[in-house]
Scaffold this motif. Structure first.
Motif, mmCIF file in Angstrom:
data_model
loop_
_atom_site.group_PDB
_atom_site.id
_atom_site.type_symbol
_atom_site.label_atom_id
_atom_site.label_comp_id
_atom_site.label_asym_id
_atom_site.label_seq_id
_atom_site.Cartn_x
_atom_site.Cartn_y
_atom_site.Cartn_z
ATOM 1 N N GLY A 34 0.911 -1.110 -0.012
ATOM 2 C CA GLY A 34 0.066 -0.032 -0.125
ATOM 3 C C GLY A 34 0.838 1.275 -0.081
ATOM 4 N N TRP A 35 0.159 2.358 -0.510
ATOM 5 C CA TRP A 35 0.864 3.576 -0.580
ATOM 6 C C TRP A 35 -0.013 4.605 0.373
ATOM 7 C CZ3 TRP A 35 5.665 5.213 -2.105
ATOM 8 C CH2 TRP A 35 6.435 4.224 -3.006
ATOM 9 N N PHE A 46 -4.767 7.034 3.034
ATOM 10 C CA PHE A 46 -4.705 5.661 2.136
ATOM 11 C C PHE A 46 -4.570 6.460 0.608
ATOM 12 C CE2 PHE A 46 -4.759 1.880 0.062
ATOM 13 C CZ PHE A 46 -5.888 2.136 -0.991
ATOM 14 N N ALA A 49 -3.211 0.720 -3.180
ATOM 15 C CA ALA A 49 -2.708 -0.555 -2.904
ATOM 16 C C ALA A 49 -2.925 -1.639 -3.878
ATOM 17 C CB ALA A 49 -3.503 -1.163 -1.825
ATOM 18 N N THR A 57 -6.118 -3.809 -7.966
ATOM 19 C CA THR A 57 -5.269 -2.596 -7.395
ATOM 20 C C THR A 57 -6.582 -1.681 -6.799
ATOM 21 O OG1 THR A 57 -5.780 -1.650 -9.665
ATOM 22 C CG2 THR A 57 -3.466 -2.345 -9.146
ATOM 23 N N CYS A 95 5.308 3.855 1.669
ATOM 24 C CA CYS A 95 5.030 2.359 1.520
ATOM 25 C C CYS A 95 4.645 1.600 2.508
ATOM 26 C CB CYS A 95 6.162 1.955 0.407
ATOM 27 S SG CYS A 95 6.232 0.291 -0.053
ATOM 28 N N TYR A 103 -7.086 -3.465 2.405
ATOM 29 C CA TYR A 103 -6.235 -2.576 1.653
ATOM 30 C C TYR A 103 -6.150 -1.301 2.136
ATOM 31 C CZ TYR A 103 -5.988 -6.801 -0.924
ATOM 32 O OH TYR A 103 -6.010 -8.217 -1.352
ATOM 33 N N TYR A 109 -1.507 -3.243 7.634
ATOM 34 C CA TYR A 109 0.095 -3.261 7.308
ATOM 35 C C TYR A 109 0.883 -3.316 8.466
ATOM 36 C CZ TYR A 109 -2.242 -1.655 3.004
ATOM 37 O OH TYR A 109 -3.074 -1.547 1.690
#
Length: 122
Positions: A34-35, A46, A49, A57, A95, A103, A109
């Motif tokens: 994920g970014w 968010f 991802a 995606t 990241c 996500y 994460y």
């Protein structure tokens, strides 16, 4: 898993950047990536991802169309392409890697990079 972001910098509005996230210790093969981004004085949010095999995606609704997340052919890298940058995209971009499927949520994460700073001038 250790994650290192790169590719940030100072750009003008309308330009593009590609951020890269390199994994070491273990590849992204088993993880979703994920970014997220955090602007000054704001919560981390968010951005995008990609699932563990790179097929699916996910994007924040407000950012669809300008952001593209992908996994590299070499499974140690994940990318975030940002087009038509705007001053409001100015933030530190992080990241992250995780084994779950939630996500959009930070709690999904387990591993985070230190971030790469993106500054967009008008």
């Amino acid at each position: 898993v250790q994650l290192v972001e790169s590719g940030g910098g100072l750009v003008q509005a309308g330009e593009a950047l590609r951020l890269s996230c390199a994994a070491s210790g273990r590849s992204f093969v088993d993880y979703a990536a994920g970014w997220f981004r955090q602007a000054p004085g704001k919560e981390r949010e968010f951005v995008a991802a990609v699932n563990w095999n790179g097929v699916n995606t996910y994007y924040a609704d407000s950012l669809k169309g300008r952001f593209t997340v992908s996994k590299g052919n070499v499974k140690m890298r994940v990318y975030l392409q940002i087009n038509s940058l705007k001053p409001e995209d100015t933030a530190v971009y992080y990241c992250a890697a995780g084994s779950g499927s939630l996500y959009y949520y930070r709690e999904n994460y387990d591993y985070w990079g230190q971030g790469t700073e993106v500054t967009v001038s008008s």
